[in-house]
Scaffold this motif. Structure first.
Motif, PDB file in Angstrom:
ATOM      1  N   VAL A   1     -10.344   2.335  -3.163  1.00  0.00           N
ATOM      2  CA  VAL A   1     -10.363   1.203  -4.088  1.00  0.00           C
ATOM      3  C   VAL A   1      -9.033   0.457  -4.019  1.00  0.00           C
ATOM      4  N   LEU A   2      -7.958   1.199  -3.922  1.00  0.00           N
ATOM      5  CA  LEU A   2      -6.630   0.584  -3.864  1.00  0.00           C
ATOM      6  C   LEU A   2      -6.493  -0.316  -2.628  1.00  0.00           C
TER       7      LEU A   2
ATOM      8  N   LEU B   1       0.803  -1.228   0.000  1.00  0.00           N
ATOM      9  CA  LEU B   1       0.000   0.000   0.000  1.00  0.00           C
ATOM     10  C   LEU B   1       0.833   1.275   0.000  1.00  0.00           C
ATOM     11  N   LEU B   2       2.106   1.205   0.333  1.00  0.00           N
ATOM     12  CA  LEU B   2       2.846   2.420   0.687  1.00  0.00           C
ATOM     13  C   LEU B   2       3.231   3.306  -0.492  1.00  0.00           C
TER      14      LEU B   2
ATOM     15  N   LEU C   1     -11.031  -1.901 -14.072  1.00  0.00           N
ATOM     16  CA  LEU C   1     -12.456  -1.639 -14.239  1.00  0.00           C
ATOM     17  C   LEU C   1     -12.929  -0.486 -13.366  1.00  0.00           C
ATOM     18  N   LEU C   2     -12.467  -0.432 -12.131  1.00  0.00           N
ATOM     19  CA  LEU C   2     -13.011   0.524 -11.167  1.00  0.00           C
ATOM     20  C   LEU C   2     -12.408   1.921 -11.270  1.00  0.00           C
ATOM     21  N   LEU C   3     -11.137   2.023 -11.611  1.00  0.00           N
ATOM     22  CA  LEU C   3     -10.491   3.337 -11.600  1.00  0.00           C
ATOM     23  C   LEU C   3     -11.180   4.367 -12.497  1.00  0.00           C
ATOM     24  N   PRO C   4     -11.531   4.028 -13.744  1.00  0.00           N
ATOM     25  CA  PRO C   4     -12.228   5.038 -14.551  1.00  0.00           C
ATOM     26  C   PRO C   4     -13.570   5.463 -13.954  1.00  0.00           C
ATOM     27  N   LEU C   5     -14.195   4.580 -13.169  1.00  0.00           N
ATOM     28  CA  LEU C   5     -15.507   4.871 -12.600  1.00  0.00           C
ATOM     29  C   LEU C   5     -15.424   5.745 -11.357  1.00  0.00           C
TER      30      LEU C   5
ATOM     31  N   ALA D   1     -13.992   0.309  -0.893  1.00  0.00           N
ATOM     32  CA  ALA D   1     -13.019  -0.740  -0.574  1.00  0.00           C
ATOM     33  C   ALA D   1     -13.662  -2.131  -0.602  1.00  0.00           C
ATOM     34  N   VAL D   2     -14.865  -2.247  -0.083  1.00  0.00           N
ATOM     35  CA  VAL D   2     -15.542  -3.549  -0.047  1.00  0.00           C
ATOM     36  C   VAL D   2     -15.878  -4.019  -1.462  1.00  0.00           C
TER      37      VAL D   2
END
Length: 422
Positions: free
Chosen positions: A358-359, A161-162, A342-346, A324-325
């Motif tokens: 999300v990350l 994560l860092l 998939l999620l980043l553009p949204l 996150a979930v």
């Protein structure tokens, strides 16, 4: 004519989903050891031919991912050269000496070194290069290897994560979050520490019986610390921050570090040109680019609209938990790399808080199943090669103990960190 368009779009979406499923199934199974690109390249090509995605859109997605892929290539080479220079051998000797034959002490050292390795050299280095060292160290000390092996597996995901360089998912998020290298790392520092601490406590509790076995103290000879390698890594990290601040791709800093170590390692015959070329892993880079095209086809043909209806709105604490979930669930359904693509553009329009939530989902969530990330599958291959069974049910049982609390604590600390740094 218009009446046929929804039907055509549905059929095209089904075609794109089938292509995605085939690519992921092949990547996870890798029959006969074939690279992931063997399925991904034809799948992307067929989707272009059948009109599921236009050539222009496919080219645009490829161009968007190229800087990320270039960065990944440089980091892969850097990790390989660190191994050639003896960094991981020194880490194993250091862990053995510091643990003094105590399984709990060894677990602590695995967490410290594993978290540092993942953060600086990416999760692949922890799985492929550090895990065999951890297993060898445990066996040399006659310590049960299972707790320490699972620590490596979980740290490869959670401890990534860092920094933007710690994981390919981070690199993708970094490009859309609108943060500098320093801002990204500052915000994610608290979630990184908190998530690792939760993992440590829970794994110690889960494996408390194996960690309580007394073992005779062993004192290996002191390791030869590769000072130059550590210095180059430190300067490379500083270079990431500097290049990001002046608007240059951090890939140049990674490349500079790789060149310095590469020249030295080649001159001393610790590395070979062929080994360095193989470390670049061109088939995997092609897989990432083509996977991006396949996922883009899925988004453009309707799945993006469906996911928008599932995702929360805003950047409140409840919304961040929701992001996150959803990301964690999706990662365990389709793997974290397609999930983040998939999620980043949204969520990009919702700001950096949503992107970083999300990350956390796609980095912590994969510890629940082998499907969650490619690093899990790599880890399974490594431990099986070392004759340590790790069944699907056991992996998920360990994940059920750690993932929910780690995810929640990571998001809570992210929410606090955002209010401090942004």
């Amino acid at each position: 004519m218009a009446a046929h368009r929804p039907v055509e779009r549905t059929l095209t979406l089904i075609l794109a989903l089938i292509a995605l499923a085939v690519v992921l199934a092949f990547a996870m199974a890798r029959p006969n050891g074939w690279p992931e690109a063997v399925a991904a390249v034809p799948a992307a090509g067929l989707l272009i031919v059948f009109g599921a995605i236009s050539r222009d859109d496919a080219l645009a997605e490829t161009q968007r991912l190229l800087p990320v892929v270039g960065f990944l290539a440089a980091v892969l080479v850097l990790a390989h050269l660190c191994d050639d220079e003896g960094l991981f051998h020194a880490a194993g000797t250091l862990m053995a000496r510091a643990s003094r034959g105590d399984p709990r002490r060894l677990l602590t050292r695995v967490f410290v070194i594993g978290a540092s390795t993942t953060a600086v050299l990416s999760l692949d280095a922890t799985v492929v290069l550090l895990t065999p060292v951890v297993l060898a160290t445990a066996r040399t000390l006659s310590i049960p290897p299972r707790p320490h092996a699972y620590a490596s597996a979980h740290l490869a995901n959670t401890a990534s994560l860092l920094f933007p360089v710690s994981n390919l998912t981070n690199l993708l998020a970094f490009t859309v979050a609108g943060l500098s290298f320093v801002e990204f790392s500052a915000v994610m520092a608290a979630p990184w520490v908190a998530a690792i601490a939760v993992e440590f406590v829970l794994l110690r509790l889960l494996f408390r019986r194996e960690l309580s076995h007394p073992v005779a103290e062993v004192a290996p000879p002191p390791p030869e610390i590769p000072v130059l390698v550590l210095s180059v890594l430190g300067l490379t990290l500083a270079g990431f921050a500097v290049t990001s601040m002046i608007g240059i791709s951090p890939a140049w800093a990674a490349l500079a570090g790789a060149v310095v170590l590469g020249v030295r390692s080649l001159a001393q015959r610790r590395s070979t040109v062929g080994g360095i070329v193989r470390a670049v892993n061109l088939p995997f880079l092609a897989f990432v680019l083509c996977l991006g095209v396949v996922v883009d086809a899925v988004i453009h043909n309707g799945l993006g609209d469906v996911m928008r209806g599932v995702l929360p709105a805003g950047d409140s604490l409840s919304a961040l938990l929701g992001y996150a979930v959803v990301a964690a669930v999706l990662a365990n359904l389709v793997n974290n790399l397609p999930a983040v693509l998939l999620l980043l553009p949204l969520v990009a329009g919702a700001g950096p808080a949503a992107v970083l939530a999300v990350l956390i989902g796609v980095n912590v969530g994969p510890n629940l199943t082998y499907v969650g990330s490619l690093s899990n599958l790599l880890w399974r291959n490594v431990v099986h090669r070392e004759c340590l069974p790790a069944k699907v049910t056991e992996f998920s049982r360990v994940g059920l103990v750690t993932v929910p609390l780690t995810l929640v604590v990571g998001v809570l600390t992210l929410w606090v960190s955002l209010r401090i740094f942004l």
